[in-house]
Motif scaffolding. Structure first.
Motif, PDB file in Angstrom:
ATOM      1  N   UNK A   1       0.733  -0.749  -0.015  1.00 33.36           N
ATOM      2  CA  UNK A   1      -0.043   0.321   0.512  1.00 33.36           C
ATOM      3  C   UNK A   1       0.618   1.598   0.075  1.00 33.36           C
ATOM      4  N   UNK A   2       0.900   2.393  -1.086  1.00 35.40           N
ATOM      5  CA  UNK A   2       1.115   3.133  -1.193  1.00 35.40           C
ATOM      6  C   UNK A   2       0.860   4.145  -0.043  1.00 35.40           C
ATOM      7  N   UNK A   3       1.652   5.373   0.912  1.00 34.90           N
ATOM      8  CA  UNK A   3       1.031   6.104   1.762  1.00 34.90           C
ATOM      9  C   UNK A   3       1.298   7.393   1.491  1.00 34.90           C
ATOM     10  N   UNK A   4       0.112   8.575   1.224  1.00 36.82           N
ATOM     11  CA  UNK A   4       0.185   9.049   0.888  1.00 36.82           C
ATOM     12  C   UNK A   4       1.213  10.503   1.199  1.00 36.82           C
ATOM     13  N   UNK A   5       1.481  11.700   0.929  1.00 34.43           N
ATOM     14  CA  UNK A   5       1.968  12.896   1.613  1.00 34.43           C
ATOM     15  C   UNK A   5       1.055  13.722   1.694  1.00 34.43           C
ATOM     16  N   UNK A   6       0.788  13.403   2.931  1.00 34.23           N
ATOM     17  CA  UNK A   6      -0.119  14.681   3.633  1.00 34.23           C
ATOM     18  C   UNK A   6       1.116  15.234   4.848  1.00 34.23           C
ATOM     19  N   UNK A   7       0.372  16.901   4.350  1.00 32.58           N
ATOM     20  CA  UNK A   7       1.072  18.111   4.885  1.00 32.58           C
ATOM     21  C   UNK A   7      -0.319  18.537   5.244  1.00 32.58           C
ATOM     22  N   UNK A   8      -0.089  19.446   6.230  1.00 31.17           N
ATOM     23  CA  UNK A   8      -0.897  20.904   6.891  1.00 31.17           C
ATOM     24  C   UNK A   8      -0.986  22.031   6.311  1.00 31.17           C
ATOM     25  N   UNK A   9      -1.069  22.987   6.279  1.00 36.61           N
ATOM     26  CA  UNK A   9      -1.187  24.043   5.053  1.00 36.61           C
ATOM     27  C   UNK A   9       0.180  24.707   5.039  1.00 36.61           C
ATOM     28  N   UNK A  10       0.343  24.861   6.835  1.00 38.92           N
ATOM     29  CA  UNK A  10       1.883  25.318   6.366  1.00 38.92           C
ATOM     30  C   UNK A  10       3.044  24.630   6.752  1.00 38.92           C
ATOM     31  N   UNK A  11       3.118  23.328   6.614  1.00 35.56           N
ATOM     32  CA  UNK A  11       3.849  22.664   5.800  1.00 35.56           C
ATOM     33  C   UNK A  11       4.491  22.491   4.624  1.00 35.56           C
ATOM     34  N   UNK A  12       2.792  22.004   3.682  1.00 39.98           N
ATOM     35  CA  UNK A  12       2.760  22.578   1.968  1.00 39.98           C
ATOM     36  C   UNK A  12       3.582  23.962   1.811  1.00 39.98           C
ATOM     37  N   UNK A  13       3.471  24.993   2.302  1.00 42.16           N
ATOM     38  CA  UNK A  13       3.503  26.742   2.302  1.00 42.16           C
ATOM     39  C   UNK A  13       5.296  26.888   2.340  1.00 42.16           C
ATOM     40  N   UNK A  14       5.749  25.600   3.554  1.00 42.08           N
ATOM     41  CA  UNK A  14       7.099  25.645   4.081  1.00 42.08           C
ATOM     42  C   UNK A  14       7.762  24.427   2.841  1.00 42.08           C
ATOM     43  N   UNK A  15       7.337  23.703   2.300  1.00 37.21           N
ATOM     44  CA  UNK A  15       8.040  23.630   1.113  1.00 37.21           C
ATOM     45  C   UNK A  15       8.290  23.332   0.342  1.00 37.21           C
ATOM     46  N   UNK A  16       6.763  24.459  -0.058  1.00 39.38           N
ATOM     47  CA  UNK A  16       6.535  24.963  -1.725  1.00 39.38           C
ATOM     48  C   UNK A  16       6.296  26.202  -1.269  1.00 39.38           C
ATOM     49  N   UNK A  17       7.466  27.222  -1.421  1.00 44.79           N
ATOM     50  CA  UNK A  17       7.187  28.843  -0.864  1.00 44.79           C
ATOM     51  C   UNK A  17       6.621  29.113  -2.279  1.00 44.79           C
ATOM     52  N   UNK A  18       6.221  28.599  -3.176  1.00 45.01           N
ATOM     53  CA  UNK A  18       5.837  29.374  -4.538  1.00 45.01           C
ATOM     54  C   UNK A  18       4.060  29.530  -4.156  1.00 45.01           C
ATOM     55  N   UNK A  19       3.976  28.486  -3.142  1.00 49.83           N
ATOM     56  CA  UNK A  19       2.800  29.163  -2.407  1.00 49.83           C
ATOM     57  C   UNK A  19       2.501  29.477  -1.058  1.00 49.83           C
ATOM     58  N   UNK A  20       2.189  30.275  -1.283  1.00 53.26           N
ATOM     59  CA  UNK A  20       1.549  31.433   0.258  1.00 53.26           C
ATOM     60  C   UNK A  20       0.395  31.085   0.359  1.00 53.26           C
ATOM     61  N   UNK A  21       0.524  31.131   2.298  1.00 55.30           N
ATOM     62  CA  UNK A  21      -0.603  30.306   3.065  1.00 55.30           C
ATOM     63  C   UNK A  21      -1.678  30.925   2.595  1.00 55.30           C
ATOM     64  N   UNK A  22      -1.562  32.170   2.526  1.00 58.49           N
ATOM     65  CA  UNK A  22      -2.861  32.799   2.355  1.00 58.49           C
ATOM     66  C   UNK A  22      -3.561  32.251   0.471  1.00 58.49           C
TER      67      UNK A  22
END
Length: 68
Positions: A1-22
């Protein structure tokens, strides 16, 4: 079973700076209108909102439209 990468909004924004939290929160707030809900990219666990990274980027690619 492949486990998906789940990130909080803050974690996602930190990992992908092109996407600001807002910007991410705006997309989540309008998820029913923009198709994000149907994509399955947003998962709610109680009050916590998690983003399935792979499904989010698949949804984002689908939003890319060529304007003639």
């Amino acid at each position: 079973m492949l486990i998906p990468t789940l990130l909080t909004v803050k974690q996602f924004a930190e990992k992908h700076p092109a996407f600001p939290i807002g910007g991410i929160r705006f997309r989540i707030f309008h998820e029913e209108k923009n198709g994000l809900k149907e994509s399955g990219a947003i998962i709610r666990n109680g009050r916590r909102v998690l983003i399935n990274e792979e499904k989010f980027f698949t949804w984002l690619e689908g939003q890319n439209q060529v304007i003639p």
